[in-house]
Motif scaffolding. Sequence first.
Motif, short mmCIF file in Angstrom:
data_model
loop_
_atom_site.label_atom_id
_atom_site.label_comp_id
_atom_site.label_asym_id
_atom_site.label_seq_id
_atom_site.Cartn_x
_atom_site.Cartn_y
_atom_site.Cartn_z
N ASP A 58 22.73 105.79 20.92
CA ASP A 58 21.28 105.77 20.75
C ASP A 58 20.73 107.18 20.97
O ASP A 58 21.19 107.91 21.85
CB ASP A 58 20.63 104.83 21.79
N GLY A 59 19.76 107.56 20.15
CA GLY A 59 19.11 108.87 20.33
C GLY A 59 19.69 109.94 19.43
O GLY A 59 20.57 109.69 18.61
N LYS A 60 19.17 111.16 19.61
CA LYS A 60 19.57 112.28 18.77
C LYS A 60 20.95 112.83 19.11
O LYS A 60 21.65 113.34 18.24
CB LYS A 60 18.54 113.41 18.89
N LEU A 61 21.32 112.77 20.36
CA LEU A 61 22.60 113.33 20.80
C LEU A 61 23.74 112.33 20.61
O LEU A 61 23.55 111.13 20.74
CB LEU A 61 22.51 113.76 22.26
N THR A 62 24.92 112.87 20.31
CA THR A 62 26.09 112.02 20.06
C THR A 62 27.06 112.08 21.23
O THR A 62 26.93 112.91 22.14
CB THR A 62 26.84 112.49 18.80
N GLY A 63 28.07 111.24 21.15
CA GLY A 63 29.14 111.29 22.13
C GLY A 63 29.87 112.61 22.11
O GLY A 63 30.39 113.06 23.13
N ILE A 64 29.92 113.25 20.95
CA ILE A 64 30.56 114.56 20.85
C ILE A 64 29.78 115.59 21.68
O ILE A 64 30.37 116.44 22.36
CB ILE A 64 30.71 114.99 19.39
N ASP A 65 28.45 115.51 21.63
CA ASP A 65 27.63 116.40 22.46
C ASP A 65 27.93 116.19 23.94
O ASP A 65 28.09 117.15 24.70
CB ASP A 65 26.13 116.15 22.20
N LEU A 66 28.02 114.93 24.35
CA LEU A 66 28.31 114.63 25.75
C LEU A 66 29.73 115.08 26.10
O LEU A 66 29.97 115.58 27.21
CB LEU A 66 28.14 113.14 26.04
N ALA A 67 30.66 114.95 25.18
CA ALA A 67 32.04 115.34 25.44
C ALA A 67 32.15 116.83 25.78
O ALA A 67 32.94 117.22 26.63
CB ALA A 67 32.91 115.01 24.22
N LYS A 68 31.35 117.64 25.13
CA LYS A 68 31.35 119.09 25.42
C LYS A 68 30.95 119.33 26.87
O LYS A 68 31.54 120.16 27.57
CB LYS A 68 30.43 119.82 24.45
N TYR A 69 29.95 118.60 27.34
CA TYR A 69 29.50 118.70 28.74
C TYR A 69 30.61 118.22 29.68
O TYR A 69 30.90 118.86 30.69
CB TYR A 69 28.23 117.87 28.93
N LEU A 70 31.23 117.08 29.33
CA LEU A 70 32.29 116.53 30.17
C LEU A 70 33.46 117.51 30.29
O LEU A 70 34.04 117.67 31.36
CB LEU A 70 32.77 115.19 29.61
N ARG A 71 33.80 118.15 29.19
CA ARG A 71 34.89 119.13 29.20
C ARG A 71 34.55 120.28 30.15
O ARG A 71 35.39 120.71 30.94
CB ARG A 71 35.13 119.64 27.77
#
Length: 129
Positions: A58-71
């Motif tokens: 949901d929203g503009k950001l994707t799981g890929i965006d979050l994955a970069k933060y998690l990394r």
Amino acid sequence: MKAKILIVEDQFIEANNLKIILKKAGYLVCPLASSVPGALKIIENEKPDLVLLDIYLDGKLTGIDLAKYLREKNIAFVFLSANSTKETLDEAKVTRPYGFLVKPFREKDILPGTCMNNTWLQNQSGRKL
């Protein structure tokens, strides 16, 4: 103590099913998140050892965006994916996930020895997965 797992999935039925499987196996499961902003709040409060992460949220950001933060934060993550294009999967691979789970998944696809890297979690958190 077993690992604490965050599920970031915008389809409630799939997220809840995953939560039930993990809890039945004895894992600690954080509150569910359906978006990147929601996941970030939970990550800050709960400090998960592993994140099961859908690519489309949901929203503009994707799981890929979050994955970069998690990394960047050295938090392990496994992507959940259903109908991703080759381009999307290639973009996801760049984040160096610990694995991919293809939806729909079964209980045996989720539990240790399959999608989760036991050795990494044991070395990083000192907890038994």
